[in-house]
Design a protein around this motif. Structure first.
Motif, mmCIF file in Angstrom:
data_model
loop_
_atom_site.group_PDB
_atom_site.id
_atom_site.type_symbol
_atom_site.label_atom_id
_atom_site.label_comp_id
_atom_site.label_asym_id
_atom_site.label_seq_id
_atom_site.Cartn_x
_atom_site.Cartn_y
_atom_site.Cartn_z
ATOM 1 N N GLU A 189 5.278 12.685 -1.235
ATOM 2 C CA GLU A 189 5.430 11.391 -1.909
ATOM 3 C C GLU A 189 6.850 10.863 -1.737
ATOM 4 O OE1 GLU A 189 2.369 11.464 -5.661
ATOM 5 O OE2 GLU A 189 4.214 12.634 -5.849
ATOM 6 N N HIS A 190 7.812 11.740 -1.910
ATOM 7 C CA HIS A 190 9.221 11.354 -1.777
ATOM 8 C C HIS A 190 9.522 10.899 -0.346
ATOM 9 C CE1 HIS A 190 13.491 11.308 -2.561
ATOM 10 N NE2 HIS A 190 13.689 12.095 -1.504
ATOM 11 N N ASN A 191 9.024 11.636 0.638
ATOM 12 C CA ASN A 191 9.266 11.277 2.033
ATOM 13 C C ASN A 191 8.628 9.939 2.396
ATOM 14 O OD1 ASN A 191 10.836 13.518 2.638
ATOM 15 N ND2 ASN A 191 9.072 14.757 3.202
ATOM 16 N N ILE A 192 7.469 9.666 1.850
ATOM 17 C CA ILE A 192 6.821 8.377 2.102
ATOM 18 C C ILE A 192 7.645 7.245 1.499
ATOM 19 C CG2 ILE A 192 4.799 6.955 1.543
ATOM 20 C CD1 ILE A 192 3.115 9.531 1.900
ATOM 21 N N LYS A 193 8.151 7.461 0.289
ATOM 22 C CA LYS A 193 9.004 6.439 -0.337
ATOM 23 C C LYS A 193 10.249 6.187 0.506
ATOM 24 C CE LYS A 193 7.512 7.247 -5.062
ATOM 25 N NZ LYS A 193 7.878 7.767 -6.376
ATOM 26 N N LEU A 194 10.860 7.273 0.997
ATOM 27 C CA LEU A 194 12.042 7.124 1.851
ATOM 28 C C LEU A 194 11.708 6.374 3.133
ATOM 29 C CD1 LEU A 194 13.812 10.600 1.520
ATOM 30 C CD2 LEU A 194 14.489 8.432 0.481
ATOM 31 N N SER A 195 10.553 6.666 3.710
ATOM 32 C CA SER A 195 10.129 5.980 4.927
ATOM 33 C C SER A 195 9.942 4.491 4.682
ATOM 34 C CB SER A 195 8.820 6.573 5.450
ATOM 35 O OG SER A 195 9.000 7.904 5.843
ATOM 36 N N LEU A 232 1.266 -3.138 11.089
ATOM 37 C CA LEU A 232 0.594 -1.854 11.334
ATOM 38 C C LEU A 232 1.387 -0.694 10.729
ATOM 39 C CD1 LEU A 232 -0.550 -2.348 15.036
ATOM 40 C CD2 LEU A 232 -1.999 -2.269 12.999
ATOM 41 N N ILE A 233 2.685 -0.749 10.838
ATOM 42 C CA ILE A 233 3.521 0.316 10.260
ATOM 43 C C ILE A 233 3.369 0.338 8.743
ATOM 44 C CG2 ILE A 233 5.901 1.070 9.878
ATOM 45 C CD1 ILE A 233 6.505 0.035 12.746
ATOM 46 N N GLU A 234 3.406 -0.825 8.121
ATOM 47 C CA GLU A 234 3.249 -0.896 6.663
ATOM 48 C C GLU A 234 1.872 -0.388 6.242
ATOM 49 O OE1 GLU A 234 4.015 -1.081 2.849
ATOM 50 O OE2 GLU A 234 5.552 -1.574 4.335
ATOM 51 N N CYS A 235 0.851 -0.734 7.001
ATOM 52 C CA CYS A 235 -0.503 -0.233 6.708
ATOM 53 C C CYS A 235 -0.555 1.284 6.829
ATOM 54 C CB CYS A 235 -1.531 -0.865 7.635
ATOM 55 S SG CYS A 235 -1.886 -2.582 7.274
ATOM 56 N N SER A 236 0.097 1.808 7.840
ATOM 57 C CA SER A 236 0.128 3.256 8.049
ATOM 58 C C SER A 236 0.828 3.959 6.892
ATOM 59 C CB SER A 236 0.838 3.565 9.372
ATOM 60 O OG SER A 236 0.945 4.942 9.565
ATOM 61 N N ILE A 237 1.939 3.397 6.443
ATOM 62 C CA ILE A 237 2.657 3.986 5.303
ATOM 63 C C ILE A 237 1.788 3.932 4.048
ATOM 64 C CG2 ILE A 237 4.638 3.682 3.752
ATOM 65 C CD1 ILE A 237 6.242 2.719 6.233
ATOM 66 N N GLU A 259 -1.537 3.867 3.924
ATOM 67 C CA GLU A 259 -2.625 4.840 4.076
ATOM 68 C C GLU A 259 -2.135 6.256 3.809
ATOM 69 O OE1 GLU A 259 -4.301 4.316 7.964
ATOM 70 O OE2 GLU A 259 -5.056 2.311 7.489
ATOM 71 N N ALA A 260 -0.937 6.574 4.287
ATOM 72 C CA ALA A 260 -0.373 7.902 4.036
ATOM 73 C C ALA A 260 -0.150 8.104 2.542
ATOM 74 C CB ALA A 260 0.934 8.076 4.805
ATOM 75 N N SER A 261 0.333 7.087 1.877
ATOM 76 C CA SER A 261 0.562 7.169 0.433
ATOM 77 C C SER A 261 -0.748 7.388 -0.322
ATOM 78 C CB SER A 261 1.242 5.887 -0.049
ATOM 79 O OG SER A 261 1.500 5.937 -1.419
ATOM 80 N N GLU A 262 -1.795 6.679 0.081
ATOM 81 C CA GLU A 262 -3.105 6.845 -0.553
ATOM 82 C C GLU A 262 -3.653 8.249 -0.313
ATOM 83 O OE1 GLU A 262 -5.679 3.720 0.817
ATOM 84 O OE2 GLU A 262 -4.336 2.164 0.056
ATOM 85 N N SER A 263 -3.479 8.756 0.892
ATOM 86 C CA SER A 263 -3.955 10.113 1.214
ATOM 87 C C SER A 263 -3.244 11.156 0.367
ATOM 88 C CB SER A 263 -3.733 10.420 2.693
ATOM 89 O OG SER A 263 -4.535 9.615 3.496
ATOM 90 N N VAL A 264 -1.950 10.985 0.192
ATOM 91 C CA VAL A 264 -1.178 11.931 -0.619
ATOM 92 C C VAL A 264 -1.628 11.835 -2.081
ATOM 93 C CG1 VAL A 264 1.133 12.465 -1.495
ATOM 94 C CG2 VAL A 264 0.786 12.059 0.940
ATOM 95 N N SER A 265 -1.892 10.634 -2.561
ATOM 96 C CA SER A 265 -2.375 10.469 -3.941
ATOM 97 C C SER A 265 -3.724 11.156 -4.140
ATOM 98 C CB SER A 265 -2.492 8.990 -4.299
ATOM 99 O OG SER A 265 -1.235 8.397 -4.340
ATOM 100 N N GLU A 266 -4.610 11.008 -3.160
ATOM 101 C CA GLU A 266 -5.914 11.673 -3.236
ATOM 102 C C GLU A 266 -5.753 13.188 -3.215
ATOM 103 O OE1 GLU A 266 -8.298 10.131 -0.047
ATOM 104 O OE2 GLU A 266 -8.220 8.087 -0.835
#
Length: 72
Positions: free
Chosen positions: A12-18, A38-43, A45-52
């Motif tokens: 979660e922290h790394n995604i926020k930093l990204s 596309l980059i924002e969408c990817s970030i 999606e990664a955040s949603e995956s980590v939340s799940e």
């Protein structure tokens, strides 16, 4: 379980930093307009995956902590 929770927190922290780094580098005038989107969408999606994943880990941790009561 604590180790898994710690790894999720790190993710979660790394995604926020990204996201902060990406937005800090704005404007992205030198690339096609679709690429930042596309980059924002990817970030996102990664955040949603980590939340799940965090939710699954929390549910599993709860179930494991309740095993002794279930089998008593």
């Amino acid at each position: 379980m604590k180790q898994a929770s710690g790894k999720v927190t790190d993710a979660e922290h790394n995604i926020k930093l990204s996201r902060i780094s990406f937005h800090g580098a704005l404007p992205h005038n030198f690339v096609e307009k679709e690429i930042p989107t596309l980059i924002e969408c990817s970030i996102s999606e990664a955040s949603e995956s980590v939340s799940e994943l965090k939710s699954v880990i929390e549910k599993s941790a709860f179930r494991i902590s309740q095993l002794s009561e279930f089998y008593s």
